[in-house]
Design a protein around this motif. Structure first.
Motif, PDB file in Angstrom:
ATOM      1  N   PRO A 112       8.954  -6.176  -9.115  1.00 28.26           N
ATOM      2  CA  PRO A 112       7.691  -5.918  -9.683  1.00 28.26           C
ATOM      3  C   PRO A 112       6.642  -6.715  -9.705  1.00 28.26           C
ATOM      4  CG  PRO A 112       9.619  -6.673 -11.254  1.00 28.26           C
ATOM      5  CD  PRO A 112      10.209  -6.648  -9.944  1.00 28.26           C
ATOM      6  N   ILE A 113       5.447  -5.986  -9.474  1.00 32.99           N
ATOM      7  CA  ILE A 113       4.207  -6.737  -9.289  1.00 32.99           C
ATOM      8  C   ILE A 113       3.284  -6.572 -10.515  1.00 32.99           C
ATOM      9  CG2 ILE A 113       2.239  -7.009  -7.859  1.00 32.99           C
ATOM     10  CD1 ILE A 113       3.960  -6.702  -5.458  1.00 32.99           C
ATOM     11  N   ALA A 114       2.654  -7.406 -11.234  1.00 29.47           N
ATOM     12  CA  ALA A 114       1.724  -6.943 -12.234  1.00 29.47           C
ATOM     13  C   ALA A 114       0.326  -7.660 -11.659  1.00 29.47           C
ATOM     14  CB  ALA A 114       1.988  -7.893 -13.373  1.00 29.47           C
ATOM     15  N   ALA A 115      -0.627  -6.784 -12.064  1.00 26.61           N
ATOM     16  CA  ALA A 115      -2.198  -7.332 -11.497  1.00 26.61           C
ATOM     17  C   ALA A 115      -2.924  -7.408 -12.655  1.00 26.61           C
ATOM     18  CB  ALA A 115      -2.508  -6.410 -10.463  1.00 26.61           C
ATOM     19  N   PHE A 116      -3.683  -8.380 -12.817  1.00 26.95           N
ATOM     20  CA  PHE A 116      -4.617  -8.030 -14.002  1.00 26.95           C
ATOM     21  C   PHE A 116      -6.031  -8.719 -13.525  1.00 26.95           C
ATOM     22  CE2 PHE A 116      -0.539  -9.710 -15.418  1.00 26.95           C
ATOM     23  CZ  PHE A 116       0.038  -8.858 -16.292  1.00 26.95           C
ATOM     24  N   ASP A 117      -7.004  -7.789 -14.357  1.00 25.59           N
ATOM     25  CA  ASP A 117      -8.409  -8.297 -14.067  1.00 25.59           C
ATOM     26  C   ASP A 117      -8.710  -9.548 -14.960  1.00 25.59           C
ATOM     27  OD1 ASP A 117     -11.166  -8.620 -14.197  1.00 25.59           O
ATOM     28  OD2 ASP A 117     -11.564  -6.715 -14.236  1.00 25.59           O
ATOM     29  N   CYS A 118      -8.911 -10.759 -14.417  1.00 26.44           N
ATOM     30  CA  CYS A 118      -9.108 -12.008 -14.884  1.00 26.44           C
ATOM     31  C   CYS A 118     -10.146 -12.174 -16.064  1.00 26.44           C
ATOM     32  CB  CYS A 118      -9.258 -13.134 -14.044  1.00 26.44           C
ATOM     33  SG  CYS A 118      -7.794 -13.434 -13.195  1.00 26.44           S
TER      34      CYS A 118
END
Length: 232
Positions: A112-118
């Motif tokens: 699983p990969i999570a990606a967040f707008d900092c």
């Protein structure tokens, strides 16, 4: 800013390893037509060889969900959910080039990969049990309250950016066309987690180079290296 897992998480899951990347110029990301076709073909070939229930990385997440008191067949980690949809439909819906690429690599690695707008994170992010004060914004617009003890990604404003650890991300920090800096986290708990995360990093590095996205900072977290700090 910072990212780390709480001592409670490390205490319960010492086998955890986490690849953390800071991606910059995400808004410039572009994909040529057919750029992901070879990855999709490799994923399909792997699926022809074995079911998701036989993949070690997904088995480890299923066991983890069971240990958290959740039914593994009801709450699947994000990578397994993607793979099951791909097996059923033969494709994934287009979102944004960066998300499409990370989803493809998540399926390929079965991690699983999570990606967040900092820009939407406050202070930093900790993967920890919820304390009952957090709010989670669903994509429907509804505000949910994670149960006390549920493992979440949480920032300093008590915003939950995921539910049930790697089950589902929230809408508040979703990547958009205006996103510049992204915090990307890939987590694994199986015996070959370190090696597989290194291989995943190499693949993502090549992909980001093709897309014009820079990997500004990176690390792999473990019980002896628990905290990642980075600048915006």
């Amino acid at each position: 800013m910072y990212f780390h897992h709480s001592d409670e998480v490390w205490g319960r899951f010492p086998e955890l390893r986490a690849l953390v990347l800071v991606l910059r110029q995400a808004g410039n990301a572009g994909l040529n037509a057919g750029a992901l076709d070879s990855t999709y073909a490799e994923v399909a070939a792997l699926q022809a060889e074995r079911a998701e229930s036989e993949v070690p990385s997904l088995q480890a997440w299923r066991q983890t969900y069971a240990e958290m008191g959740l039914k593994p067949t009801q709450y699947r980690c994000a990578a397994e959910a993607l793979l099951r949809r791909f097996r059923k439909e033969g494709c994934l819906p287009h979102v944004l080039p960066l998300i499409d690429a990370l989803n493809a690599e998540s399926m390929h690695a079965a991690i699983p990969i999570a990606a967040f707008d900092c820009a939407c994170l406050r202070g930093g992010v900790v993967v920890r049990p919820a304390n009952g004060l957090e709010a989670y914004q669903a994509f429907s617009g509804e505000i949910e309250r994670p149960a006390v003890g549920e493992i979440i990604f949480a920032d300093e404003d008590h915003q939950a950016h995921s539910r049930r650890w790697v089950f589902r991300q929230g809408a508040q920090s979703v990547i958009s066309p205006t996103t510049d800096t992204v915090l990307m986290v890939a987590e694994a708990l199986h015996p070959q987690a370190w090696e597989d995360l290194q291989a995943l990093r190499d693949r993502i590095g090549i992909r980001m180079g093709e897309m014009g996205v820079a990997i500004a900072e990176e690390d792999i977290l473990s019980p002896s290296n628990r905290r990642f700090e980075f600048s915006l």
